[in-house]
Design a protein around this motif. Structure first.
Motif, PDB file in Angstrom:
ATOM      1  N   ASP A  73    -135.942 -67.751  62.367  1.00  0.00           N
ATOM      2  CA  ASP A  73    -136.051 -67.330  63.779  1.00  0.00           C
ATOM      3  C   ASP A  73    -134.955 -66.360  63.930  1.00  0.00           C
ATOM      4  O   ASP A  73    -133.808 -66.396  63.453  1.00  0.00           O
ATOM      5  CB  ASP A  73    -135.575 -68.184  64.820  1.00  0.00           C
ATOM      6  N   SER A 103    -139.176 -72.791  56.267  1.00  0.00           N
ATOM      7  CA  SER A 103    -138.325 -72.776  57.454  1.00  0.00           C
ATOM      8  C   SER A 103    -138.245 -74.039  58.174  1.00  0.00           C
ATOM      9  O   SER A 103    -137.360 -74.361  58.750  1.00  0.00           O
ATOM     10  CB  SER A 103    -139.128 -71.741  58.510  1.00  0.00           C
ATOM     11  N   ASN A 113    -129.584 -74.115  61.391  1.00  0.00           N
ATOM     12  CA  ASN A 113    -130.114 -73.224  62.191  1.00  0.00           C
ATOM     13  C   ASN A 113    -129.227 -71.934  62.723  1.00  0.00           C
ATOM     14  O   ASN A 113    -129.251 -71.284  63.690  1.00  0.00           O
ATOM     15  CB  ASN A 113    -130.655 -73.892  63.505  1.00  0.00           C
ATOM     16  N   GLU A 152    -140.204 -62.843  66.736  1.00  0.00           N
ATOM     17  CA  GLU A 152    -139.414 -64.161  66.772  1.00  0.00           C
ATOM     18  C   GLU A 152    -138.910 -64.667  65.548  1.00  0.00           C
ATOM     19  O   GLU A 152    -137.847 -65.121  65.552  1.00  0.00           O
ATOM     20  CB  GLU A 152    -140.590 -65.145  67.341  1.00  0.00           C
ATOM     21  N   THR A 153    -139.660 -63.912  64.459  1.00  0.00           N
ATOM     22  CA  THR A 153    -139.070 -64.485  63.180  1.00  0.00           C
ATOM     23  C   THR A 153    -139.011 -63.366  62.148  1.00  0.00           C
ATOM     24  O   THR A 153    -139.611 -62.177  62.377  1.00  0.00           O
ATOM     25  CB  THR A 153    -139.944 -65.458  62.532  1.00  0.00           C
TER      26      THR A 153
END
Length: 304
Positions: free
Chosen positions: A44, A15, A88, A108-109
């Motif tokens: 994310d 990531s 992203n 969050e992920t």
């Protein structure tokens, strides 16, 4: 919970690699692409957008809550699949239920497989992968097949190879789209099965389809009983069918137009009786407590 936390930690190094502007991977030939493509990467959630090509349109709130509870306890068992749009920036290919449930938990992920694909490839991937799911209703599958024909220009033979289904199976699903939209909705909501729908295709006139559909629901006819009923209906004399049509044709235009609007709104064929003096009665059928409550909410919504 330790098991879930460990699972969520997968792919953190990869990531970070994807977030590095100097390693912005745009194709399978780019440096480090082999480290990312085909591997599980922790992405994310804010970097992921939903797929506009998603064939599924119905998401049960109850099943999403159950999935969220499972994710809270065990983590994401099966990673989602995304395609990379830019630095992203990713788009869902499959796994929207897992994505929605994770968002509801304010995670969050999420673990994901990253793929490189253009719009057409993404559409085909989304449609084919969703067709393979076990929980799609027959109409969702039929609409996915139709989109593969319309937007990817696949023949039924080519589709058969892509999804691993017989051509006759694909044709049977596509024929369901000839049914009146109210009947399609009934199939999606589980009021009737695909077997009922296939039997109803033998009725060309959609008004007759709706009459028989209401009979199936009211009398809880099995597929076999429905097939027998339709066989008898199709062998009925043209005179009797003409008499039924005449009764509807004699109704005022505003009533006939309103019947269609009512039927589409409530999801059932609405029965309307009109006397010679212009007075009438509207009957709204329901077929279960759940169906009654659904109609009640529609009526209450209009009264507010």
């Amino acid at each position: 919970m330790a098991k879930a936390i460990k699972k969520q930690a997968l792919g953190r190094g990869l990531s970070a690699l994807l977030k590095d502007p100097s390693n912005d991977i745009q194709s399978a030939q780019d440096t480090n692409a082999d480290k990312v493509i085909g591997n599980i990467v922790e992405l994310d959630l804010d970097f992921i957008e939903v797929n506009p090509f998603q064939p599924r349109t119905n998401f049960s709130e109850e099943s999403l809550r159950e999935l969220a509870s499972s994710i809270k306890e065990l983590g994401i068992i099966q990673p989602i699949t995304v395609r990379k749009l830019g630095l992203n920036k990713y788009q869902l290919v499959s796994g929207e239920r897992r994505f929605r449930a994770s968002k509801s938990l304010n995670l969050e992920t999420i673990p994901a497989y990253v793929r490189i694909a253009n719009d057409q490839e993404s559409l085909e991937m989304a449609l084919v992968e969703n067709i393979q799911r076990q929980d799609l209703d027959p109409i969702e599958i039929a609409l996915s097949y139709q989109r593969l024909i319309d937007e990817i220009n696949l023949t039924q033979e080519q589709m058969s190879e892509r999804v691993g289904k017989k051509r006759s199976t694909i044709a049977n699903y596509l024929r369901l789209l000839k049914l009146d939209p109210i009947i399609q909705t009934g199939m999606r909501d589980g009021f009737i099965s695909m077997g009922h729908g296939r039997a109803l295709i033998a009725i060309e006139d959609q008004s007759d389809q709706l009459d028989i559909y209401e009979n199936i629901l009211s009398n809880k006819l099995s597929v076999r009983e429905t097939e027998n009923f339709i066989r008898d209906f199709n062998s009925e004399s043209p005179t009797k069918k003409t008499e039924k049509k005449t009764e509807e044709d004699d109704m005022p235009k505003f009533v006939k137009k309103g019947m269609t609007a009512f039927s589409e709104y409530f999801g059932h064929k609405i029965d309307v009786k009109v006397s010679k003096n212009g007075k009438g009665k509207i009957t709204i059928p329901f077929h279960s407590e759940e169906d009654f409550n659904r109609i009640k909410k529609l009526v209450q919504g209009d009264s507010k």
